[in-house]
Design an enzyme around this catalytic site. Structure first.
Site, PDB file in Angstrom:
ATOM      1  N   CYS A 119       3.944 -41.398  27.392  1.00 50.47           N
ATOM      2  CA  CYS A 119       4.821 -42.278  26.613  1.00 50.47           C
ATOM      3  C   CYS A 119       6.000 -41.547  25.991  1.00 50.47           C
ATOM      4  O   CYS A 119       6.929 -42.192  25.490  1.00 50.47           O
ATOM      5  CB  CYS A 119       4.010 -42.983  25.528  1.00 50.47           C
ATOM      6  SG  CYS A 119       2.565 -43.858  26.179  1.00 50.47           S
ATOM      7  N   HIS A 256       8.635 -45.219  20.764  1.00 52.61           N
ATOM      8  CA  HIS A 256       7.819 -45.747  21.849  1.00 52.61           C
ATOM      9  C   HIS A 256       7.144 -47.021  21.362  1.00 52.61           C
ATOM     10  O   HIS A 256       6.533 -47.049  20.296  1.00 52.61           O
ATOM     11  CB  HIS A 256       6.766 -44.708  22.259  1.00 52.61           C
ATOM     12  CG  HIS A 256       5.637 -45.286  23.031  1.00 52.61           C
ATOM     13  ND1 HIS A 256       5.831 -46.073  24.150  1.00 52.61           N
ATOM     14  CD2 HIS A 256       4.288 -45.216  22.847  1.00 52.61           C
ATOM     15  CE1 HIS A 256       4.649 -46.456  24.624  1.00 52.61           C
ATOM     16  NE2 HIS A 256       3.709 -45.954  23.848  1.00 52.61           N
ATOM     17  N   ASN A 286       3.120 -52.605  26.182  1.00 56.55           N
ATOM     18  CA  ASN A 286       3.279 -51.146  26.146  1.00 56.55           C
ATOM     19  C   ASN A 286       3.589 -50.678  27.569  1.00 56.55           C
ATOM     20  O   ASN A 286       2.726 -50.728  28.444  1.00 56.55           O
ATOM     21  CB  ASN A 286       1.990 -50.504  25.626  1.00 56.55           C
ATOM     22  CG  ASN A 286       2.050 -48.989  25.580  1.00 56.55           C
ATOM     23  OD1 ASN A 286       2.856 -48.358  26.262  1.00 56.55           O
ATOM     24  ND2 ASN A 286       1.177 -48.393  24.788  1.00 56.55           N
TER      25      ASN A 286
END
Length: 334
Positions: A119, A256, A286
């Protein structure tokens, strides 16, 4: 570290993003696992996510994002001298996604490299691109972050399947000594925390402990949350202080997009207004490395991010790794 003029000679000049057309809503997940729309919203802030088609892979999303960049900013990528792709879900172990992009666009004499920083992949790749250009060895770097996390998500695991989606973002980083955009960076890692979020490969053990060997994402959300909520606020302060600035100088914070509750906690601990924070998980889920460019492009489309704005980008995730950048947004033609 803080960048002096010799270390700051690059600027982002264009951006493009892409998400698959298929939408997976919370209502659909209610039919798959024991969960509810209210439960998902309360804990994650996610309403829906995009899911790649069965025959659609990370390289397809990446290429579509680059095509959007070319069309929106009237840019050419044929003279790119390095392609960097941040991904944890490449089409194959090898060849790389970067080489597939090179072949698709017919980019001659370009290096091609995939980076694995989960990420934090996009911010790490931006740092590498800036470093390559400031070294004098490269002039124009194509940075892409792309993921098809749906292909490595266990849709019987109610704790993880509600989170992840697919998407891609691409930016051009070009040499510009007159109006450079990168100001400072900060990075770190906590390798012993890798046990808390992983996907097995050849080995089914980590630090002597047995892993859940499904080939899908396994995450201890509580531990990752605790690490991010304590690590990232301090790291944000470090990035801006290295630029001789404070968080008050930041126009937009783009972390993120892991989980809205996590981001709210990070903002609260750093005393940064959530109203000046851009996210992409609400409708995209996500998307790991792709979440920051997706959030940035949404901010541009919504008229929030404008040329001259100071941005603080911060990626964090599996590894455990994190990386932040402070930069000025000043793209061509916008």
């Amino acid at each position: 570290m803080e960048m002096n003029p010799e270390q700051n000679k690059a600027r982002i000049t264009a951006i493009g993003t892409y998400v698959p057309t298929r939408v997976m809503t919370n209502a659909e997940l209610e039919q798959m696992v024991e969960t509810s729309n209210e439960w998902i919203l309360q804990r994650t802030g996610i309403h829906e996510r995009r899911i790649a088609a069965e025959d659609q892979f990370t390289s397809d999303l990446a290429i579509a994002a680059v095509e959007k960049l070319i069309h929106t900013y009237q840019k050419s990528v044929t003279d790119v001298d390095m392609i960097l792709v941040a991904t944890s879900t490449p089409d194959y172990p090898f060849p790389s996604v970067a080489t597939q992009i090179q072949a698709h666009f017919g980019i001659e004499q370009a290096g091609a490299l995939d980076l694995s920083a989960t990420c934090a992949g996009f911010t790490y790749a931006l740092h590498v691109a800036n470093t390559m250009i400031c070294s004098g060895l490269h002039q124009k770097v194509l940075v892409v972050a792309a993921e098809t996390l749906s292909k490595v998500t266990d849709y019987t695991d109610r704790t993880t399947c509600i989170l992840f989606g697919d998407g891609a973002g691409a930016v051009l980083v070009e040499r510009d000594e007159k109006a450079p955009g990168f100001h400072s960076f900060y990075q770190g890692s906590k390798g012993d925390g890798g046990i808390h979020v992983y996907r097995t490969g050849f080995s089914e053990k980590m630090f002597g402990r047995d892993l859940t060997a499904t080939g899908c994402i396994v995450q201890n959300g509580r531990e990752v949350y605790k690490w991010a909520a304590t690590t990232i606020p301090k790291a944000m302060e470090e990035v801006v202080s290295r630029a001789g600035k404070s968080l008050e100088d930041v126009d937009w914070f783009i972390p993120h997009s892991a989980n809205l509750r996590m981001i709210e906690s990070i903002c609260e601990k750093s005393d940064f207004p959530i109203e000046k924070t851009l996210v992409s998980m609400t409708h995209y889920g996500n998307t790991s490395a792709a979440s920051i460019p997706l959030a940035l492009d949404l901010g541009i489309q919504q008229g929030k991010v404008k040329n001259g704005d100071t941005l603080l980008l911060y990626g964090f995730g599996g590894g455990l790794v994190h990386a932040g950048l402070m930069l000025t947004w000043d793209v061509d033609g916008k």
